[in-house]
Each structure stands twice: as structure tokens, then as C-alpha cells.
Design a protein around this motif. Structure first.
Motif, PDB file in Angstrom:
ATOM      1  N   MET A  55     -45.652 -32.643 -20.216  1.00 14.79           N
ATOM      2  CA  MET A  55     -45.111 -32.262 -18.911  1.00 14.79           C
ATOM      3  C   MET A  55     -46.205 -32.171 -17.852  1.00 14.79           C
ATOM      4  O   MET A  55     -46.014 -32.567 -16.713  1.00 14.79           O
ATOM      5  CB  MET A  55     -44.382 -30.928 -19.002  1.00 14.79           C
ATOM      6  CG  MET A  55     -43.781 -30.496 -17.673  1.00 14.79           C
ATOM      7  SD  MET A  55     -42.856 -28.979 -17.794  1.00 14.79           S
ATOM      8  CE  MET A  55     -41.317 -29.611 -18.392  1.00 14.79           C
ATOM      9  N   ILE A  56     -47.378 -31.674 -18.243  1.00 16.48           N
ATOM     10  CA  ILE A  56     -48.467 -31.527 -17.276  1.00 16.48           C
ATOM     11  C   ILE A  56     -48.904 -32.880 -16.723  1.00 16.48           C
ATOM     12  O   ILE A  56     -49.364 -32.992 -15.595  1.00 16.48           O
ATOM     13  CB  ILE A  56     -49.654 -30.756 -17.910  1.00 16.48           C
ATOM     14  CG1 ILE A  56     -50.638 -30.292 -16.853  1.00 16.48           C
ATOM     15  CG2 ILE A  56     -50.358 -31.563 -18.973  1.00 16.48           C
ATOM     16  CD1 ILE A  56     -50.149 -29.198 -15.990  1.00 16.48           C
ATOM     17  N   ARG A  57     -48.734 -33.947 -17.519  1.00 12.72           N
ATOM     18  CA  ARG A  57     -49.105 -35.282 -17.046  1.00 12.72           C
ATOM     19  C   ARG A  57     -47.952 -36.002 -16.360  1.00 12.72           C
ATOM     20  O   ARG A  57     -48.152 -37.027 -15.711  1.00 12.72           O
ATOM     21  CB  ARG A  57     -49.633 -36.119 -18.209  1.00 12.72           C
ATOM     22  CG  ARG A  57     -50.988 -35.608 -18.692  1.00 12.72           C
ATOM     23  CD  ARG A  57     -51.591 -36.484 -19.744  1.00 12.72           C
ATOM     24  NE  ARG A  57     -51.789 -37.839 -19.267  1.00 12.72           N
ATOM     25  CZ  ARG A  57     -51.987 -38.881 -20.072  1.00 12.72           C
ATOM     26  NH1 ARG A  57     -52.033 -38.711 -21.373  1.00 12.72           N
ATOM     27  NH2 ARG A  57     -52.166 -40.076 -19.578  1.00 12.72           N
ATOM     28  N   ARG A  58     -46.727 -35.472 -16.517  1.00 10.48           N
ATOM     29  CA  ARG A  58     -45.563 -36.080 -15.862  1.00 10.48           C
ATOM     30  C   ARG A  58     -45.399 -35.592 -14.426  1.00 10.48           C
ATOM     31  O   ARG A  58     -44.666 -36.185 -13.639  1.00 10.48           O
ATOM     32  CB  ARG A  58     -44.280 -35.748 -16.637  1.00 10.48           C
ATOM     33  CG  ARG A  58     -44.188 -36.406 -17.986  1.00 10.48           C
ATOM     34  CD  ARG A  58     -42.776 -36.406 -18.533  1.00 10.48           C
ATOM     35  NE  ARG A  58     -42.187 -35.098 -18.654  1.00 10.48           N
ATOM     36  CZ  ARG A  58     -42.189 -34.364 -19.757  1.00 10.48           C
ATOM     37  NH1 ARG A  58     -42.792 -34.817 -20.842  1.00 10.48           N
ATOM     38  NH2 ARG A  58     -41.600 -33.195 -19.792  1.00 10.48           N
ATOM     39  N   GLN A  59     -46.048 -34.482 -14.093  1.00  9.87           N
ATOM     40  CA  GLN A  59     -45.907 -33.898 -12.765  1.00  9.87           C
ATOM     41  C   GLN A  59     -46.689 -34.716 -11.730  1.00  9.87           C
ATOM     42  O   GLN A  59     -47.656 -35.386 -12.069  1.00  9.87           O
ATOM     43  CB  GLN A  59     -46.426 -32.457 -12.763  1.00  9.87           C
ATOM     44  CG  GLN A  59     -45.668 -31.539 -13.687  1.00  9.87           C
ATOM     45  CD  GLN A  59     -44.186 -31.520 -13.408  1.00  9.87           C
ATOM     46  OE1 GLN A  59     -43.765 -31.312 -12.279  1.00  9.87           O
ATOM     47  NE2 GLN A  59     -43.386 -31.749 -14.424  1.00  9.87           N
ATOM     48  N   PRO A  60     -46.285 -34.634 -10.448  1.00 12.40           N
ATOM     49  CA  PRO A  60     -47.057 -35.304  -9.400  1.00 12.40           C
ATOM     50  C   PRO A  60     -48.487 -34.779  -9.367  1.00 12.40           C
ATOM     51  O   PRO A  60     -48.729 -33.610  -9.652  1.00 12.40           O
ATOM     52  CB  PRO A  60     -46.316 -34.930  -8.115  1.00 12.40           C
ATOM     53  CG  PRO A  60     -44.948 -34.584  -8.569  1.00 12.40           C
ATOM     54  CD  PRO A  60     -45.077 -33.991  -9.933  1.00 12.40           C
ATOM     55  N   LYS A  61     -49.423 -35.633  -9.036  1.00 18.48           N
ATOM     56  CA  LYS A  61     -50.836 -35.295  -9.147  1.00 18.48           C
ATOM     57  C   LYS A  61     -51.320 -34.471  -7.953  1.00 18.48           C
ATOM     58  O   LYS A  61     -50.758 -34.516  -6.873  1.00 18.48           O
ATOM     59  CB  LYS A  61     -51.680 -36.567  -9.259  1.00 18.48           C
ATOM     60  CG  LYS A  61     -51.298 -37.452 -10.440  1.00 18.48           C
ATOM     61  CD  LYS A  61     -51.483 -36.730 -11.771  1.00 18.48           C
ATOM     62  CE  LYS A  61     -51.166 -37.601 -12.954  1.00 18.48           C
ATOM     63  NZ  LYS A  61     -49.782 -37.644 -13.325  1.00 18.48           N
ATOM     64  N   ALA A  62     -52.401 -33.725  -8.166  1.00 14.55           N
ATOM     65  CA  ALA A  62     -53.025 -32.907  -7.128  1.00 14.55           C
ATOM     66  C   ALA A  62     -53.589 -33.829  -6.052  1.00 14.55           C
ATOM     67  O   ALA A  62     -53.838 -34.982  -6.324  1.00 14.55           O
ATOM     68  CB  ALA A  62     -54.134 -32.077  -7.745  1.00 14.55           C
ATOM     69  N   PRO A  63     -53.802 -33.379  -4.835  1.00  7.97           N
ATOM     70  CA  PRO A  63     -53.743 -32.027  -4.325  1.00  7.97           C
ATOM     71  C   PRO A  63     -52.378 -31.603  -3.811  1.00  7.97           C
ATOM     72  O   PRO A  63     -52.293 -30.754  -2.941  1.00  7.97           O
ATOM     73  CB  PRO A  63     -54.772 -32.056  -3.208  1.00  7.97           C
ATOM     74  CG  PRO A  63     -54.677 -33.429  -2.670  1.00  7.97           C
ATOM     75  CD  PRO A  63     -54.395 -34.293  -3.864  1.00  7.97           C
ATOM     76  N   GLY A  64     -51.321 -32.210  -4.265  1.00  5.86           N
ATOM     77  CA  GLY A  64     -49.989 -31.798  -3.836  1.00  5.86           C
ATOM     78  C   GLY A  64     -49.046 -32.966  -3.872  1.00  5.86           C
ATOM     79  O   GLY A  64     -49.444 -34.117  -4.053  1.00  5.86           O
ATOM     80  N   PHE A  65     -47.792 -32.641  -3.701  1.00 11.66           N
ATOM     81  CA  PHE A  65     -46.743 -33.653  -3.748  1.00 11.66           C
ATOM     82  C   PHE A  65     -46.292 -33.962  -2.332  1.00 11.66           C
ATOM     83  O   PHE A  65     -45.933 -33.064  -1.581  1.00 11.66           O
ATOM     84  CB  PHE A  65     -45.570 -33.137  -4.584  1.00 11.66           C
ATOM     85  CG  PHE A  65     -44.392 -34.058  -4.600  1.00 11.66           C
ATOM     86  CD1 PHE A  65     -44.499 -35.317  -5.153  1.00 11.66           C
ATOM     87  CD2 PHE A  65     -43.184 -33.672  -4.060  1.00 11.66           C
ATOM     88  CE1 PHE A  65     -43.421 -36.173  -5.176  1.00 11.66           C
ATOM     89  CE2 PHE A  65     -42.098 -34.515  -4.081  1.00 11.66           C
ATOM     90  CZ  PHE A  65     -42.221 -35.764  -4.639  1.00 11.66           C
ATOM     91  N   ASN A  66     -46.355 -35.221  -1.946  1.00 12.90           N
ATOM     92  CA  ASN A  66     -45.929 -35.624  -0.608  1.00 12.90           C
ATOM     93  C   ASN A  66     -44.578 -36.314  -0.703  1.00 12.90           C
ATOM     94  O   ASN A  66     -44.467 -37.393  -1.264  1.00 12.90           O
ATOM     95  CB  ASN A  66     -46.950 -36.574   0.021  1.00 12.90           C
ATOM     96  CG  ASN A  66     -48.268 -35.881   0.254  1.00 12.90           C
ATOM     97  OD1 ASN A  66     -48.288 -34.729   0.644  1.00 12.90           O
ATOM     98  ND2 ASN A  66     -49.362 -36.564  -0.009  1.00 12.90           N
ATOM     99  N   ASN A  67     -43.560 -35.664  -0.165  1.00 11.73           N
ATOM    100  CA  ASN A  67     -42.224 -36.221  -0.183  1.00 11.73           C
ATOM    101  C   ASN A  67     -42.146 -37.341   0.859  1.00 11.73           C
ATOM    102  O   ASN A  67     -42.333 -37.090   2.044  1.00 11.73           O
ATOM    103  CB  ASN A  67     -41.212 -35.116   0.134  1.00 11.73           C
ATOM    104  CG  ASN A  67     -39.790 -35.583   0.005  1.00 11.73           C
ATOM    105  OD1 ASN A  67     -39.524 -36.773  -0.149  1.00 11.73           O
ATOM    106  ND2 ASN A  67     -38.868 -34.653   0.074  1.00 11.73           N
ATOM    107  N   PRO A  68     -41.876 -38.579   0.433  1.00 11.10           N
ATOM    108  CA  PRO A  68     -41.851 -39.679   1.396  1.00 11.10           C
ATOM    109  C   PRO A  68     -40.684 -39.596   2.373  1.00 11.10           C
ATOM    110  O   PRO A  68     -40.697 -40.241   3.415  1.00 11.10           O
ATOM    111  CB  PRO A  68     -41.750 -40.927   0.517  1.00 11.10           C
ATOM    112  CG  PRO A  68     -41.162 -40.444  -0.756  1.00 11.10           C
ATOM    113  CD  PRO A  68     -41.613 -39.028  -0.926  1.00 11.10           C
TER     114      PRO A  68
END
Length: 143
Positions: A55-68
Motif C-alpha cells: 500500500m505504501i508504494r501504491r499511494q501517490p508519491k511525495a511531496p503531495g498529490f496534485n489533483n489534475p
């Protein structure tokens, strides 16, 4: 009675089971771990999901998630409009960019912080209810 007189109750303590000391008797050979598999080998790393992408690798990567799809407005308050424009001026995203009051691209929203005394014609992408109320009360108009 002193500390060195204390001892556990009869039958409450047991000898440690010594496993893996030869192939005879209990606890020999595989030492109670069965045969093969993860449980028979070492410890499983924290977050291991059996080979599935963790799960930790499935999440969007740092420094944050940018919603297009999110719309980011450039905001400006009515107090700033009052200080930057003359009475009767038209306020558009182009005039705000020409004066350097908002960023280069993206929609513009007017918020109602502060007071306005001049009548302005405001035509922007979005406006708060408070800002619209203050602009019309000062004799201006909102498109």
C-alpha cells in the motif's frame, strides 16, 4: 520478608522449550515451524503483502498529490480593488494581470475582505456573495 525471599507461585513458571537441537524427540529438525514457506524462514518485513504491491508504494508519491481536475483560483479582496482602481473602472482578469495583482494564468475570484468605496464594474470568473454585496452597495455592478 525481604525482596530476596520472593519467588513465583508453584507451577507458574516453565522451562524454556529448546528447539532445533537434533532430529530426535520433540522440537527437532524443523523446530515446530512446519516445512517451507515464510513462517518456516525468517521474519516477514513490516508492510509485506505477500508479493502484492504494498500500500505504501501504491499511494501517490511525495511531496503531495496534485489533483489534475482541481481548479485553483487567484484570489483578490475588494479592499485591494478599492486601492488599485479609480471610480468607474472595469475590473477584468486582464486588467488585474496588467497591474500585477493576480498570477499569469488561471481563473480569478474576488473575495469580500475589507471595504470598497468606489463604484467599479467587476467581470471576473467567480465572486463571493459578500464581495458582490459590497460592490453593489458602493454603486458598482457585478457581471
Amino acid at each position: 520478608m525481604k525482596l530476596h525471599h520472593l519467588k513465583p507461585a508453584e507451577g507458574s513458571t516453565h522451562k524454556k522449550k529448546r528447539v532445533g537441537r537434533g532430529d530426535r524427540g520433540k522440537g527437532g529438525k524443523t523446530a515446530g515451524r512446519g516445512t517451507k514457506g515464510t513462517g518456516a524462514r525468517g521474519t516477514v518485513p513490516a508492510g509485506f503483502e505477500g508479493g502484492q504491491m504494498p500500500m505504501i508504494r501504491r499511494q501517490p508519491k511525495a511531496p503531495g498529490f496534485n489533483n489534475p481536475n482541481k481548479v485553483y483560483f487567484h484570489v483578490i479582496n475588494v479592499a485591494k480593488l478599492d486601492a488599485s482602481f479609480e471610480a468607474g473602472d472595469e475590473v477584468t482578469p486582464e486588467t488585474l494581470r496588467a497591474k500585477g495583482l493576480v498570477g499569469a494564468k488561471g481563473p480569478v475570484k474576488v473575495l469580500g475582505n475589507g471595504d470598497i468605496t468606489k463604484s467599479l464594474t467587476v467581470a471576473v470568473d467567480a465572486i463571493s456573495a459578500t464581495a458582490a454585496e459590497k460592490i453593489t452597495a458602493a454603486g458598482g455592478s457585478v457581471n
